[in-house]
Design a protein around this motif. Structure first.
Motif, PDB file in Angstrom:
ATOM      1  N   GLY A 138      -9.616 -49.663 -45.524  1.00 32.77           N
ATOM      2  CA  GLY A 138      -8.741 -48.523 -45.298  1.00 32.77           C
ATOM      3  C   GLY A 138      -9.435 -47.414 -44.519  1.00 32.77           C
ATOM      4  O   GLY A 138      -8.819 -46.760 -43.671  1.00 32.77           O
ATOM      5  N   THR A 139     -10.724 -47.213 -44.781  1.00 35.34           N
ATOM      6  CA  THR A 139     -11.482 -46.195 -44.065  1.00 35.34           C
ATOM      7  C   THR A 139     -11.617 -46.561 -42.592  1.00 35.34           C
ATOM      8  O   THR A 139     -11.451 -45.703 -41.713  1.00 35.34           O
ATOM      9  N   GLU A 181     -15.229 -45.989 -50.780  1.00 35.02           N
ATOM     10  CA  GLU A 181     -14.502 -46.702 -51.831  1.00 35.02           C
ATOM     11  C   GLU A 181     -13.549 -47.738 -51.259  1.00 35.02           C
ATOM     12  O   GLU A 181     -13.387 -48.813 -51.830  1.00 35.02           O
ATOM     13  N   ASP A 182     -12.886 -47.429 -50.163  1.00 33.04           N
ATOM     14  CA  ASP A 182     -11.927 -48.342 -49.537  1.00 33.04           C
ATOM     15  C   ASP A 182     -12.407 -48.632 -48.121  1.00 33.04           C
ATOM     16  O   ASP A 182     -12.010 -47.968 -47.168  1.00 33.04           O
TER      17      ASP A 182
END
Length: 120
Positions: free
Chosen positions: A77-78, A73-74
């Motif tokens: 960020g991941t 989803e991110d």
């Protein structure tokens, strides 16, 4: 839902299971209880309807080119979380316009991290 892949199983040493579980948690997976008859030979992780099974093996086989792919989803960020946890991340060409990268779980399996899948 026809055609849905329910799980992928990868061979992992027992001593790598905790670190591999933490790796997949960075990708949004959470531990789930396998059936009682399988608890002595695997750890199961799940995200949505998809599972990764860490199968205990003393001498696991890690395919040199085979890999599993996970849409996150991110994406940015991941990748930050993976790097902060000490997992090298290798950006890959955007064949269908999606940012994607390869990372290795602590057992050595290649995991492709994608912002979105082809045709999305």
């Amino acid at each position: 839902m026809p055609g849905l892949i329910h799980h992928v199983a990868v061979e992992t040493r027992r001593e790598d299971v905790e670190a591999c579980t933490a790796f997949f948690e960075l990708l949004g997976f959470a531990s789930v209880e396998p059936p009682e008859t399988l608890r002595d030979r695997a750890v199961w992780l799940q995200r949505g309807p998809t599972q990764v099974h860490l199968m205990f093996r003393d001498d696991p086989v890690v395919p040199p080119a085979g890999h599993l792919a996970v849409v996150v989803e991110d994406y940015d960020g991941t990748l930050v979380a993976l790097r902060q946890a000490g997992h090298p991340v290798e950006p890959r060409p955007e064949h269908w316009g999606s940012p994607r990268a390869f990372a290795h779980d602590p057992a050595g399996h290649v995991v492709e991290v994608m912002a979105f899948s082809p045709g999305a």
